[in-house]
Design a protein around this motif. Structure first.
Motif, PDB file in Angstrom:
ATOM      1  N   LYS B  40       0.855  -1.185   0.000  1.00 26.13           N
ATOM      2  CA  LYS B  40       0.000   0.000   0.000  1.00 26.13           C
ATOM      3  C   LYS B  40       0.890   1.233   0.000  1.00 26.13           C
ATOM      4  CE  LYS B  40      -4.092  -1.873   2.280  1.00 26.13           C
ATOM      5  NZ  LYS B  40      -3.640  -3.259   2.548  1.00 26.13           N
ATOM      6  N   THR B  41       0.475   2.250  -0.713  1.00 23.82           N
ATOM      7  CA  THR B  41       1.192   3.517  -0.676  1.00 23.82           C
ATOM      8  C   THR B  41       0.799   4.262   0.596  1.00 23.82           C
ATOM      9  OG1 THR B  41      -0.574   4.717  -1.788  1.00 23.82           O
ATOM     10  CG2 THR B  41       1.052   3.646  -3.194  1.00 23.82           C
ATOM     11  N   ASP B  43      -0.486   7.016   0.731  1.00 23.75           N
ATOM     12  CA  ASP B  43      -1.809   7.596   0.488  1.00 23.75           C
ATOM     13  C   ASP B  43      -2.924   6.603   0.767  1.00 23.75           C
ATOM     14  OD1 ASP B  43      -0.814  10.057  -0.081  1.00 23.75           O
ATOM     15  OD2 ASP B  43      -0.982   9.873  -2.264  1.00 23.75           O
ATOM     16  N   HIS B  44      -2.695   5.350   0.383  1.00 24.07           N
ATOM     17  CA  HIS B  44      -3.692   4.331   0.699  1.00 24.07           C
ATOM     18  C   HIS B  44      -3.903   4.237   2.212  1.00 24.07           C
ATOM     19  CE1 HIS B  44      -2.643   2.059  -3.289  1.00 24.07           C
ATOM     20  NE2 HIS B  44      -3.658   2.876  -3.466  1.00 24.07           N
ATOM     21  N   ALA B  68       7.253   4.696   5.557  1.00 27.03           N
ATOM     22  CA  ALA B  68       5.807   4.913   5.468  1.00 27.03           C
ATOM     23  C   ALA B  68       5.290   5.499   6.776  1.00 27.03           C
ATOM     24  CB  ALA B  68       5.091   3.602   5.134  1.00 27.03           C
TER      25      ALA B  68
ATOM     26  N   LEU E  83       2.566   4.164 -10.223  1.00 27.41           N
ATOM     27  CA  LEU E  83       2.005   3.055  -9.444  1.00 27.41           C
ATOM     28  C   LEU E  83       2.053   1.746 -10.247  1.00 27.41           C
ATOM     29  CD1 LEU E  83       0.531   2.272  -6.794  1.00 27.41           C
ATOM     30  CD2 LEU E  83      -1.616   2.681  -7.988  1.00 27.41           C
TER      31      LEU E  83
END
Lengths: 228, 228, 228, 228, 228, 228, 228, 228
Positions: B40-41, B43-44, B68, E83
């Motif tokens: 997951k980024t 942002d996610h 992160a 992405l």
């Protein structure tokens, strides 16, 4: 040497290469050549045994199936053990066996074919090894009870299938050299003995030595070299 | 639901699918959804944490890398543990933790990242679990010394890498449920934890239960279900 | 023992389990515990070294990365070897080293990190082992030239990567015990040392003993046990 | 203990190691030892059953082939199930079975051998478990229809082969502990049950616990421990 | 064709083989060639893009790393998505996109890189596909809620990592063609996507079709062929 | 020979085993020894190059990383190719290269590092080989167009990654010997080149010969032997 | 549903869970449930066929061994094909079969069992598919000769074992959807069909879709969905 | 071509696709098509032999089981060798065989089935190859004794199972091209020949070429191409 300068085998007939046994191996390495019977026809084995008879040599045979043994038993005096699929040609050693040097330890009764291959190979080389059977770690008291006695041996050949936890537990308890023989006992992820082999190699107890799955003969050969 | 009847995302722009957290999971299964951060980024994760904040929900995050975490720490109050790469959002339980039900047992110090993931997940769910570290079978006395005390727990989460012999030895000694967590500690044949996983599954001690390699969170979730 | 009856570690803080070294291992098994540093934080290793200093114990460390060494070098006198990633704490043995018992044989120069781990571990245990390097079977004359000299040793630790043919060729030539250490040298099908490991286990020469890939320390520990 | 101080077994005869059953296992762990018959000769099993008869102990046998059963049936009263290859010696529990605690869920009819091993092992330990068969995810309505009823059980033993999707779907629906038993049903990539095992371990539903492929007995043993 | 009759490339210089794009592939198969950038140097890609510019051809690029994109961005107008590591050269289709034919379904947010590769590839070929994200089976209600809507599409591209249970659950609910794209999301036994791939192939729901792990582009290409 | 009778290397210092190059290999086998640089330190390579300089020998180096090259470039005149990570010491052959005997065929541009390792190794041994690049089977016309020309060569070294279908298609078209070099190009199931290797070995076209993944040098050596 | 509230199956008797066929699957997904017979006893299959007879439903059976067929043939009218081990219960479709939509392409005669499973499954669903046999890439002219004709079909089910190069070559030539069915034809590295499966997944031709090894039924089911 | 425009095969009957032998392969590639009999029914083989008889073509058959041979022997004159499971139809070459070009070298007697497949395939193509049997590296003197003689051959087909060390040792001694044929001889980690295959591919001796496990025919085909 199979005489390669002789007329090439005719196209329609099978070749008959001379058997090239390494009769000098004992002089070089201390361990005489044994006969791995898997993949050999009874005729191949017959040719080898004939050479041995002519040289008055003793031989140890592994992976000899019962049908192959039956095909040979009429012509050669073989001491055959169906459980371990081993045979001895030319008789056992005549001198008394050395003992108190090597012990066999097994995790469960299902491991007995491999144990017996090792025990007979040791005896063929003049070494008597007692068997401590059924010492799996699911009941650690069995190993603990035997630990003091096991600590007296210079070499311990441990046979285990499934997860092979016996190897590490044993090696952490005794000063002797531990040779781990994975046994092809188990199913699912441990089918074929791969899990036990991995356990032997990845052991957290330093100094565990491994041989191939089911290679009781190899473990016995190494033990002979170790005790000299 | 990400509204699929809305205009299709333009060809040049990334989609923005609504996060669809399973907020009802606790009601159904007793275990709230956790956030697996790998892949997951930031942002996610930010979107998920925002939902949690809006609902005043607590969340447990696993596999959260330090970068992160750093990207998120300015906006969200996270209790982050770099060793286990876990974070807690929304605080720890306010009631006193239950104890005397679950113990953590580890084979070596290298297993501590996995141990700590499990210990923190248990605490997040309201359970305090003591850690019995460094109990590998290469020195069985450590396990024997602790056996009586370990026998008091209903659930034992055992963490081991390498050959994973701890799982079988422990399960043969105590009446509690043993959950084996293979740890990615080792090299060669045990690199990545596969050998320890196999040992857990092939254990000769009946009733050993396994989770994925390094899955301390999963073991904690199962322990919560077991003790109810 | 990490005191599990003490107050459970708070939910937000990392646990600090007592290090539980197996200081009695030498008495039981003849081989003192070593420190496998992979997966341990510098703080973990620091705690172990502090215990050793307090007990005036010597320690052998494996898989110690250069950064971890750097973090510790200010506080502990470590004899560090970056090639083998091993370190010695507490100094080398003061008595003269035993020699003429164990030899190291390597297939190629790329195997030197593993060779050096074994050589230093042997020296730590009081054994000097000469190195016969670059004896791969692609040029068999090298092995043949050395065969007579190699035949004098009781134990030969052979290190090879790629296809690991050295193990079988060597074991067929000498009476000493051959311990095969697969080396993670190679690419494609031999990447990581798996091919050499398989060759050691499947050797057609009886009595070859194997340890895990790259496990020079384990081979040295076994050699120590063999020569007593 | 197999008396290792007795005269070593003669070179020509098979050893007869005493069987070393772990009769105390129930006292230690709550689960009595069972007999894994694979790799044991009928004589081995006969010796074990004789010990059990002498102690008036009940025994559960797994992986007992029909021919091995036939060889023993004349001398021992065995309740044999050919589908699951299990047998019970010494009779079923005399008290009424506990129920409403454990349920068995299977993906398809082909999984019944494993289901039945688990069901009979549970019954041997005094637990009646209803079977919800044929609940594979290809027809999710079957699982949905049963979900409410399944949610009442404390433990659900789920048996599935092929891709093993049942494990995750079930674990997301119910609060009980889910023990996944991969079944060796499938072909190609799922031959032998490896795919289903992987699915159990990699489940996206937290808390799924796995046992070895086909290990219905192990799942039953764990369920017994969980419900106490 | 790279002119092999020209003077052979000098020994000291790198060869400069002409790029041989398959510009006719669309005519033959309906799908134009795309550029797989892994393993290609920026110079290789530059040569391909130059050919495309000369032919006024549009191109879709996959596995284009950000540094490689940066090296090219000055000279070519690329619509790059970090992405999914895809880029479009020559612009998106000018006609309105077809919709209501293909849907994208993903198990979790971590699968978005693969989802986005497929979504952009579809858009490049003129197809708009809505994304139904976060529909993993651990919360089956999400799939059930969407089932009716999903049943309207002719093709469903499902993206899942871990155990990949989504593929079977989805294929049992809808009449559309299900193309399973395993996603490299997971750790331990599911690291790299192998577990999800196996689940797709071993699915108990008939008719699930699989592509390689992470091959969103391939799934999109197949979807284009299916809807004609 | 590294003089093992010399004083054993001190415990604290790294050993300095003499490099034992097989300078006679060319006389025996027709192919001079090459230097596989992976796993060797720059000092190791330096020692080898010094020996070569002293003997006025030419050397071919493979798997030489750019940093290692940089460390050596000041002291030795190396013709280095970063794409293939090969270097030539001592210059290229002075006689004109033989041509029209060996051709190089590659499936895609991503395979060029392996192609170039083979091409340069051939040139080092006096053979010029033209490169037919980008002939993958997804556009069979490319192979068909080149077939007549390819049929003139005695040896074709084919380099392909992914599914390696080129090997079979090519071998069915031309009379020359096809040596398949799997290339580590691909992802998912073809990551690392294993899929292409399997394709080479399992080819339905008889007579395809395989070397290890990425082993362009080995293919070149075999080609030299074949054309004599 | 197997009535789990009924008295639990007695400990000594096998359970008799109701068969839970998914008779509604056709309505939901367009493909009726088929019977996978592997692992089912003849009694299991008998129960299923009885349900089908009661409902006047047609059924397709896969992996039905000849002995199992023989056990059932007296009671049920089955159209059995021993080559593909499939059977049809309830007769073939009465309407004329659709044709010109799906073609079957096979690499060799050894692939016919898989081809025939697919062909019969298609016919069961009302689709006639011609067979283009023996089109392996070792003789590319066979594929080239058929290319124009093959280009007319919407779906091509390609069956190949060994290295599976047919999949890529075919997919690069025709516009139809290519479904690759790996066939368990081969030995060594291609034993069991794994190599062909990998080739299908790693294909350099975009859009190849794969099913499990030997899954002719699955390919047929997907083809039915594709052509609607 | 199997006439696909003819009426589609009826749903109830097996198809009868025309056999499509590649009779032109010899003209294209120098090697005529052979018949791989595994997976073919006797009827399939019968149809192929009938075509051959009609064309007065000679054929070489591999993997022909004894029962299949028995089913055909009444109708076709086959020279069958049960050891290698090969058969020759149409007689051996009438011209005198070429010799002194290719030699066969085997590690042990168990490898003879593979050796014989290669020897007979060579003879079928007009080449007589002497067999140097039993030259495993466990007794290197055997290889050394033969080295001078072996050095005279242009091609050496080496057959070995277990660890396959013969390949490297041989290739380091002789100038001829070495084709390694792994033999499925061994157990445990070398079961099936995978270990020997890996050894061939990972050989430290440059230029070793490998074929699939047990592929004596493929090695012979390549040898024919090499000697022209």
């Amino acid at each position: 040497m199979a005489d390669p300068s002789a007329p090439a085998p005719g196209p329609a007939g099978p070749p008959d290469p001379a058997i090239r046994m390494d009769w000098q191996r004992r002089a070089r390495t201390g361990i005489p050549e044994a006969v791995f019977c898997e993949g050999k026809t009874p005729d191949h084995i017959r040719a080898i045994l004939t050479q041995a008879r002519d040289r008055q040599a003793r031989l140890f045979l592994t992976r000899l199936t019962a049908p192959a043994h039956d095909a040979l038993a009429g012509d050669f005096a073989l001491d055959y053990c169906p459980l371990s699929r081993t045979a001895v040609f030319g008789g056992w050693p005549q001198a008394e066996l050395r003992s108190d040097q090597v012990a066999l330890v097994s995790a469960g009764t299902s491991d007995m074919p491999v144990v017996e291959e090792a025990r007979r190979a040791l005896a063929f080389h003049g070494i008597a090894a007692p068997v401590f059977a059924d010492i799996g770690v699911a009941g650690l008291w069995r190993l603990m009870d035997a630990a003091e006695e096991l600590a007296r041996f210079r070499v311990l050949i441990a046979v285990a299938g499934m997860e092979g936890a016996l190897f590490s537990a044993l090696a952490g308890l005794v000063p002797g050299v531990v040779i781990a023989v994975p046994s092809p006992v188990g199913y699912g992820v441990s089918a074929g003995g791969q899990a036990a082999l991995t356990a032997a190699l990845a052991s957290c107890a330093p100094g565990v030595l491994a041989v191939n799955i089911g290679n009781g003969f190899g473990a016995a050969a190494a033990a002979c070299k170790i005790i000299g």
